[in-house]
Design an enzyme around this catalytic site. Structure first.
Site, PDB file in Angstrom:
ATOM      1  N   VAL A 225      42.762   8.727  17.193  1.00 23.70           N
ATOM      2  CA  VAL A 225      42.309   7.671  18.094  1.00 23.70           C
ATOM      3  C   VAL A 225      41.167   8.171  18.967  1.00 23.70           C
ATOM      4  O   VAL A 225      40.168   7.473  19.179  1.00 23.70           O
ATOM      5  CB  VAL A 225      43.480   7.160  18.972  1.00 23.70           C
ATOM      6  CG1 VAL A 225      42.964   6.288  20.115  1.00 23.70           C
ATOM      7  CG2 VAL A 225      44.483   6.377  18.127  1.00 23.70           C
ATOM      8  N   GLU A 226      41.306   9.382  19.471  1.00 22.66           N
ATOM      9  CA  GLU A 226      40.325   9.913  20.416  1.00 22.66           C
ATOM     10  C   GLU A 226      38.974  10.207  19.770  1.00 22.66           C
ATOM     11  O   GLU A 226      37.934   9.842  20.325  1.00 22.66           O
ATOM     12  CB  GLU A 226      40.869  11.184  21.075  1.00 22.66           C
ATOM     13  CG  GLU A 226      42.044  10.958  22.009  1.00 22.66           C
ATOM     14  CD  GLU A 226      41.657  10.212  23.275  1.00 22.66           C
ATOM     15  OE1 GLU A 226      40.457  10.182  23.606  1.00 22.66           O
ATOM     16  OE2 GLU A 226      42.552   9.660  23.931  1.00 22.66           O
TER      17      GLU A 226
END
Length: 297
Positions: free
Chosen positions: A89-90
């Site tokens: 996600v990051e």
């Protein structure tokens, strides 16, 4: 400069050329005013992260780091798929770590973004301190528009508190070492109270007379599953009445979704203070786990 010099012992003469080289970035201020969590619905937000490239990339990242992920899960109690999903996600497993110089981002927000200036002023101090301690050039580091760094997008204060050196070379390299990033993300969640072996989230169904007053805007669990059952929510019978939970309402693509978030859901929001972030991380982790299982058959 006076504050940093007096608090850290870094000579002012060393700080002057660094801060003199920092550049104000209007695009950073603009980006801070429109984070995705505030302008997208859950259905739109979910679509960003639950894509094949992020799911398949997670399987590949897991396979490339299978041993360190297994060790991290054993050491910290955080499931491998959650660690992988957060990095996915990051930064899409390190593919998108940010293009702003960290010193530009932090100085812009410390001195030209009054809404959160004290926070970013502190982060700038942490950044200058950690680079001085490790004898690194602050001008070499790039990150997000908010100054988050490396595969796990740690702010400088989080780096100093939670980053861990897995490889044993004396430096927690969250930029180039996937193992250090894995170990650091797992440590971050564990230090914030991750509960080994406990559930994260579960979709819920409401009866027609459900009391919607129990839908919460707070992220820390304030009710129990018993409270939700008595209010007319259909909840997994295997889960204990006393288990703390929150109930969040999310606008999906076609209809509203109700989700129960447990203590570990709250712990994910310590990484990013957003229910949508925590739910996207959870769903991506489940999708990666399932895809990995399919490929191993």
């Amino acid at each position: 400069m006076d504050e940093v010099a007096s608090e850290t012992g870094i000579p002012r003469t060393q700080l002057e050329p660094l801060l003199a080289s920092a550049s104000y970035q209007q695009s950073i201020v603009d980006a801070m005013s429109r984070p995705a969590e505030r302008v997208l619905t859950w259905g739109e937000y979910r679509e960003i992260f639950l894509r094949d490239n992020r799911i398949n990339g997670g399987v590949e990242f897991w396979q490339a780091n299978v041993e360190v992920l297994a060790q991290a899960e054993l050491e910290f109690g955080v499931p491998a798929q959650i660690i992988v999903a957060i990095i996915g996600v990051e930064t899409l497993y390190g593919r998108i770590t940010g293009s702003y110089r960290v010193i530009d981002a932090l100085s812009t927000l410390a001195f030209d973004y009054p809404a959160r200036a004290p926070f970013f002023r502190s982060e700038l101090k942490h950044f200058l301190t950690f680079t001085a301690q490790h004898e690194r050039n602050p001008l070499d580091y790039k990150g997000s528009y908010a100054g988050a760094m490396g595969l796990g997008q740690f702010m400088p204060s989080s780096y100093r508190r939670y980053a861990r050196d897995y490889t044993g070379d004396g430096f927690a390299d969250l930029w180039e070492s996937q193992a250090d990033a894995i170990w650091s993300v797992a440590n971050y969640l564990a230090e914030h109270g991750w509960q080994r072996g406990q559930p994260i989230a579960q979709q819920a169904a409401a009866t027609p007379d459900f009391d919607r007053g129990l839908i919460d805007t707070e992220l820390r669990p304030t009710y129990t599953l018993g409270d939700f059952r008595r209010a007319g929510l259909a909840v997994d019978a295997s889960l204990a009445e006393s288990m703390p939970a929150i109930l969040v309402a999310m606008q999906g693509v076609e209809s509203e979704e109700l989700w129960l978030g447990f203590d570990n859901f709250y712990i994910i929001t310590r990484y990013n203070i957003s229910a949508m972030y925590a739910l996207a991380t959870y769903q991506l982790s489940e999708a990666i786990l399932a895809r990995r299982g399919e490929q191993s058959r």
